[in-house]
Design a protein around this motif. Sequence first.
Motif, short mmCIF file in Angstrom:
data_model
loop_
_atom_site.label_atom_id
_atom_site.label_comp_id
_atom_site.label_asym_id
_atom_site.label_seq_id
_atom_site.Cartn_x
_atom_site.Cartn_y
_atom_site.Cartn_z
N UNK A 1 -35.11 115.57 79.34
CA UNK A 1 -34.18 115.11 78.31
C UNK A 1 -33.64 113.74 78.71
N UNK A 2 -33.60 112.82 77.77
CA UNK A 2 -33.21 111.45 78.07
C UNK A 2 -31.73 111.15 77.97
N UNK A 3 -30.90 112.17 77.63
CA UNK A 3 -29.48 111.92 77.44
C UNK A 3 -28.59 112.48 78.53
N UNK A 4 -29.15 112.78 79.71
CA UNK A 4 -28.35 113.33 80.80
C UNK A 4 -27.32 112.31 81.29
N UNK A 5 -26.18 112.79 81.79
CA UNK A 5 -25.11 111.87 82.21
C UNK A 5 -25.45 111.10 83.49
N UNK A 6 -24.68 110.05 83.73
CA UNK A 6 -24.83 109.23 84.92
C UNK A 6 -23.80 109.65 85.97
N UNK A 7 -24.13 109.39 87.24
CA UNK A 7 -23.21 109.64 88.34
C UNK A 7 -23.01 108.37 89.14
N UNK A 8 -21.78 108.20 89.63
CA UNK A 8 -21.47 107.05 90.48
C UNK A 8 -22.07 107.27 91.87
N UNK A 9 -22.10 106.23 92.68
CA UNK A 9 -22.65 106.36 94.04
C UNK A 9 -21.82 107.30 94.90
N UNK A 10 -20.55 107.52 94.52
CA UNK A 10 -19.69 108.43 95.27
C UNK A 10 -19.85 109.88 94.83
N UNK A 11 -20.69 110.12 93.80
CA UNK A 11 -20.94 111.49 93.35
C UNK A 11 -20.03 111.97 92.24
N UNK A 12 -19.37 111.06 91.53
CA UNK A 12 -18.50 111.42 90.41
C UNK A 12 -19.26 111.24 89.09
N UNK A 13 -19.13 112.23 88.21
CA UNK A 13 -19.75 112.12 86.89
C UNK A 13 -19.04 111.04 86.09
N UNK A 14 -19.81 110.18 85.45
CA UNK A 14 -19.23 109.12 84.62
C UNK A 14 -18.95 109.65 83.22
N UNK A 15 -18.23 108.87 82.44
CA UNK A 15 -17.85 109.29 81.09
C UNK A 15 -19.04 109.46 80.17
N UNK A 16 -18.79 110.13 79.07
CA UNK A 16 -19.86 110.46 78.14
C UNK A 16 -20.62 109.23 77.67
N UNK A 17 -19.93 108.15 77.38
CA UNK A 17 -20.57 106.95 76.86
C UNK A 17 -20.88 105.93 77.95
N UNK A 18 -20.51 106.22 79.19
CA UNK A 18 -20.74 105.27 80.28
C UNK A 18 -22.21 105.22 80.66
N UNK A 19 -22.70 104.04 80.94
CA UNK A 19 -24.05 103.84 81.43
C UNK A 19 -23.98 103.44 82.91
N UNK A 20 -25.10 103.55 83.57
CA UNK A 20 -25.12 103.29 85.00
C UNK A 20 -25.02 101.81 85.32
N UNK A 21 -24.23 101.51 86.33
CA UNK A 21 -24.18 100.17 86.89
C UNK A 21 -25.13 100.16 88.10
N UNK A 22 -25.03 99.16 88.94
CA UNK A 22 -25.90 99.07 90.10
C UNK A 22 -25.73 100.31 90.98
N UNK A 23 -26.83 100.99 91.29
CA UNK A 23 -26.79 102.18 92.14
C UNK A 23 -26.41 103.45 91.43
N UNK A 24 -26.23 103.40 90.11
CA UNK A 24 -25.84 104.59 89.34
C UNK A 24 -26.97 104.97 88.39
N UNK A 25 -27.32 106.25 88.39
CA UNK A 25 -28.49 106.70 87.64
C UNK A 25 -28.20 108.02 86.94
N UNK A 26 -29.07 108.36 85.99
CA UNK A 26 -28.96 109.65 85.32
C UNK A 26 -29.29 110.77 86.30
N UNK A 27 -28.66 111.91 86.07
CA UNK A 27 -28.91 113.09 86.91
C UNK A 27 -29.87 114.03 86.22
N UNK A 28 -30.31 115.04 86.95
CA UNK A 28 -30.93 116.23 86.38
C UNK A 28 -29.99 117.39 86.65
N UNK A 29 -30.09 118.45 85.87
CA UNK A 29 -29.18 119.58 86.10
C UNK A 29 -29.89 120.89 85.84
#
Length: 351
Positions: free
Chosen positions: A266-294
């Motif tokens: 699924x292409x709509x999974x949320x992003x996580x910060x480098x510290x391991x915090x889930x980002x907001x629903x509309x937030x996209x990844x910055x440098x080092x931040x990527x979508x997760x799998x769950x």
Amino acid sequence: MKTAFKTISALLFNIITGVILATLLGVPLIAGAIFMVCVGTVMSFTPASAGALRAGVYTEIWTGELVKGLREFLTGSWLDGVSDQSSIVDNDTIHLIDVGVDPDVIINNTTYPIPLQALDDKDIAIKLDKFTTKVTPITDDELYAISYDKMQRVKESHGNAINDAKFRKAAHALCAQKHTDKTPVLKTTGEVDGDTGRLRLTVKDLVSLKAALDRLGVPVTDRRLVLCPDHCNDLLLADQSFREQFNIDRNTGKIGNLGGFEIYTYGGNPYYSTSGEKKGLEDKGEAGEFQCSFAFYTKRVFKATGSTKMYFSEASTDPEYQRNKVNFTHRFIAMPKKADAGAVMMSGYQG
């Protein structure tokens, strides 16, 4: 001749409308046709109300078509098989004590603001999320001609927009905010992707994910893994068995089974910060931040569908552009019943 043509056209219009309504309601087609012919006869004596009545008929038809499309989209998706609590939704509100939800999950939920109301018996009432599409302009001719092509296009565009939003919110709600004993958030450990610095997902990481669910006491059946595109591609590069069984269903995102998981992408999974915090629903990844799998256990999450409503304004109220305007609202929610419903695999990063 002109009057006869109008009469025949009106009769055909009423018959076709009656057949469509009968199909939606599951009654004999002839009954629907006769009913609408009678309605048309009454309308002929009440011209002032004809437009409003006809608009009401179309609202029912279009709303019914949209609801049908939304239901079909759920079939076979990664939310298919999740406990459906729609039957206990009352006025677009669901009582979590009836669902069997752990209240701590709701109180600490940060996916989006949820209106909560604690009752005396420690129940919590929650309003279903409201999804509203942007307005589509439609001319009088398009609205009143029962154009199946136009109806299909409007239904599909609004239905797709609603489904995109509800699945994205569902994925966000099913992912933990951060790592805890009950909500494990693991990191990938594979080779470095030279372009991004992301650590690739490996089969060994999937074993770690399985072990995390084992520690949560999740039964070995009904485990579901929803891969983001990056992680799916990692497995295609690394694992021969995954490549051999990779035959993605383009409609549902289902791939197959691996490591005890039913696997979807699924292409709509949320992003996580480098510290391991889930980002907001509309937030996209910055440098080092990527979508997760769950991953999650289908018996510890639920979904519920509420009302669907069509809104429109008639062209007669828009003298400047002389066009009708249409949009829809749809109520839906998906969330965990308990905190220990699953686990998250975010991408490690080597900057």
